[in-house]
Design a protein around this motif. Structure first.
Motif, mmCIF file in Angstrom:
data_model
loop_
_atom_site.group_PDB
_atom_site.id
_atom_site.type_symbol
_atom_site.label_atom_id
_atom_site.label_comp_id
_atom_site.label_asym_id
_atom_site.label_seq_id
_atom_site.Cartn_x
_atom_site.Cartn_y
_atom_site.Cartn_z
ATOM 1 N N VAL A 238 37.361 32.596 34.998
ATOM 2 C CA VAL A 238 38.542 32.046 34.331
ATOM 3 C C VAL A 238 39.798 32.394 35.129
ATOM 4 O O VAL A 238 40.684 31.557 35.325
ATOM 5 N N PHE A 239 39.880 33.655 35.600
ATOM 6 C CA PHE A 239 41.019 34.058 36.431
ATOM 7 C C PHE A 239 41.058 33.228 37.714
ATOM 8 O O PHE A 239 42.123 32.767 38.142
ATOM 9 N N LYS B 43 39.673 30.172 38.398
ATOM 10 C CA LYS B 43 39.836 28.725 38.276
ATOM 11 C C LYS B 43 41.100 28.321 37.514
ATOM 12 O O LYS B 43 41.849 27.455 37.948
ATOM 13 N N ASP B 44 41.361 28.953 36.383
ATOM 14 C CA ASP B 44 42.441 28.518 35.499
ATOM 15 C C ASP B 44 43.762 29.242 35.746
ATOM 16 O O ASP B 44 44.825 28.630 35.730
ATOM 17 N N ILE B 45 43.689 30.555 35.959
ATOM 18 C CA ILE B 45 44.927 31.331 36.077
ATOM 19 C C ILE B 45 45.505 31.224 37.490
ATOM 20 O O ILE B 45 46.718 31.065 37.672
ATOM 21 N N PHE B 46 44.621 31.280 38.503
ATOM 22 C CA PHE B 46 45.112 31.222 39.891
ATOM 23 C C PHE B 46 44.733 29.916 40.584
ATOM 24 O O PHE B 46 44.891 29.795 41.801
ATOM 25 N N HIS B 47 44.207 28.952 39.809
ATOM 26 C CA HIS B 47 43.982 27.574 40.265
ATOM 27 C C HIS B 47 43.165 27.510 41.562
ATOM 28 O O HIS B 47 43.509 26.791 42.498
ATOM 29 N N GLY B 48 42.065 28.267 41.590
ATOM 30 C CA GLY B 48 41.213 28.302 42.773
ATOM 31 C C GLY B 48 39.926 27.525 42.586
ATOM 32 O O GLY B 48 39.773 26.740 41.640
ATOM 33 N N ASP B 49 38.977 27.765 43.499
ATOM 34 C CA ASP B 49 37.690 27.082 43.465
ATOM 35 C C ASP B 49 36.578 28.122 43.542
ATOM 36 O O ASP B 49 36.804 29.305 43.267
ATOM 37 N N ALA B 50 35.373 27.676 43.921
ATOM 38 C CA ALA B 50 34.239 28.596 44.009
ATOM 39 C C ALA B 50 34.510 29.713 45.012
ATOM 40 O O ALA B 50 34.092 30.864 44.809
ATOM 41 N N GLY B 51 35.208 29.400 46.094
ATOM 42 C CA GLY B 51 35.558 30.428 47.074
ATOM 43 C C GLY B 51 36.454 31.506 46.482
ATOM 44 O O GLY B 51 36.275 32.690 46.747
ATOM 45 N N THR B 52 37.420 31.087 45.668
ATOM 46 C CA THR B 52 38.321 32.050 45.009
ATOM 47 C C THR B 52 37.533 32.971 44.086
ATOM 48 O O THR B 52 37.765 34.182 44.038
ATOM 49 N N PHE B 53 36.591 32.389 43.327
ATOM 50 C CA PHE B 53 35.751 33.192 42.439
ATOM 51 C C PHE B 53 34.941 34.199 43.243
ATOM 52 O O PHE B 53 34.809 35.365 42.844
#
Length: 418
Positions: free
Chosen positions: A244-245, A247-257
């Motif tokens: 959730v952090f 994808k939604d909070i920092f507007h990232g993708d699978a790499g961000t996760f």
């Protein structure tokens, strides 16, 4: 002090090698499942529910698994459970490859994994004492085991982020299936001299009761297990909300996760290295309390982080606290358990850790759905301070009762003033 001293033992080296390979696949699968579920549903609640399904069997089966392993050959149990986990990974990979999947089937396979893990984790932990010849090296072996676990947690999500973006979830599941081959080969190459388990004359329910009363009459062990249970319910589930952090909070993708997972793994790796270097004689209760406060502060900081980089830093710090707390509790329990009660004592630790965690994940996922992830994670950090303060208060009271904290200076000051 040599932090790798347990690797001088042949059987432990095999265990270490097999786990190092297999756990990378395991973490890749965990990241892929979390991302797949959130990509399909966009629901924090369902994200928590899948974690719930994979871990809830530990709550009900761990005490039974401990009694079962105390009665049977734990090495053979471990062989069977590892083969079972390999089969589960293979079924999941086939399901994704052929595009025949749904949240229901992912939940069913996650539940199957949890059932097998209830026996696998208990058997693996109970076997640890037989992998090192010198029992003084057992704390180091446990810490190194945590090191390889968290090294995989660092590498696995990073690889998963690349593979998810390039090939998709199915490749992550396939790699996990293949990685179990290394574990099975290493297990079959071991040369163990395990004394045969004594066949109990009483039924297994009597064993369960005996294990419960053993822990109840061991206040230090009981306090740590209760701390572990409270942390698993109210603090550790913050990990469930990392997608959730991302994808939604920092507007990232699978790499961000994968960055978040790797940050938590990097922190946990540093924590495991600290535990491996821990000198003899240091109070594990003290280590548990300090690490609990570190984890709580870091979780609060994560909830209010203004941008991605600080959030990753605080996630890593939370990983340090989480690793050190879990490892110190595990080490204390293993080094203060008699051989005939080790399986049952460890099983209650696993129940408090992995068994309570799914309830916490489900609860935290539901609350995050209602009130938002950042608000809920902030509350988790506050709960962590309260839980750790309660353990600190308990230890102070026990030390006063035992005469270890007799306030001599205060008494002398009162005499002087009078």
């Amino acid at each position: 002090m040599n932090i790798f001293r347990s690797l001088k033992y042949y059987n432990y080296r095999l265990h270490f090698t097999g786990q190092a390979i297999s756990l990378i696949g395991t973490w890749m699968q965990r990241v892929a499942i979390s991302w797949l579920v959130y990509r399909l549903t966009g629901s924090a609640f369902l994200l928590g529910f899948i974690t719930f399904a994979s871990l809830i069997p530990s709550l009900f089966l761990s005490p039974y698994a401990g009694s079962f392993i105390d009665r049977h050959d734990k090495f053979k149990v471990l062989l069977v459970t590892q083969a079972g986990l390999m089969l589960q990974a293979g079924l999941l990979a086939l399901m994704i490859w052929f595009q025949y999947y749904s949240i229901m089937w992912i939940g069913i396979l996650s539940l199957l994994q949890g059932i097998i893990n209830s026996f696998d984790v208990t058997a693996r932990q109970a076997l640890m004492v037989d992998l090192v010849d010198n029992k003084e090296d057992l704390p180091n072996a446990i810490a190194l085991n945590a090191t390889v676990f968290n090294s995989a947690r660092l590498v696995g999500p990073a690889l998963a982020g690349i593979i998810l973006s390039t090939f998709g979830e199915e490749m992550c599941f396939t790699i996990n299936f293949v990685s179990f081959i290394a574990v099975l080969i290493c297990l079959l190459c071991m040369k163990l001299d395990i004394k045969p388990s004594m066949k109990a004359t009483e039924n297994i329910w009597s064993d369960l009761k005996e294990g419960f009363y053993h822990i109840k009459n061991s206040p230090n062990v009981l306090s740590l297990i209760l701390t572990m249970a409270a942390s698993s319910l109210l603090i550790i589930p913050f990990i469930t909300l990392l997608p959730v952090f991302a994808k939604d909070i920092f507007h990232g993708d699978a790499g961000t996760f994968s960055w978040f997972e790797s940050a938590a793994g990097l922190g946990a790796l540093f924590g495991a290295i600290y535990m491996a270097r821990l000198r003899k004689g240091i109070s594990l209760h003290k280590v548990t309390i300090i690490s609990g406060f570190i984890m709580s502060f870091s979780v609060i900081a994560l909830s209010i982080a203004p941008s991605l980089v600080p959030a990753l830093i605080f996630t890593a710090a939370a990983g340090i606290g989480l690793m050190v707390q879990n490892s110190s509790i595990n080490t204390y329990i293993q080094t203060h358990s008699t051989p005939e009660m080790r399986g049952r004592t460890i099983s209650y630790y696993i129940m408090a850790n992995q068994g309570i965690l799914p309830i916490g994940s489900l609860l935290i996922g539901f609350l995050a759905h209602l009130y938002g992830a950042q608000t809920v994670v902030f509350i988790e950090g506050i709960a962590g301070f309260i839980i750790t303060a309660a353990l600190l208060y308990y230890k102070l009271i026990r030390n006063v009762i035992k005469g270890k904290l007799y306030p001599i200076r205060i008494k002398e000051m009162l005499r002087t003033s009078s």
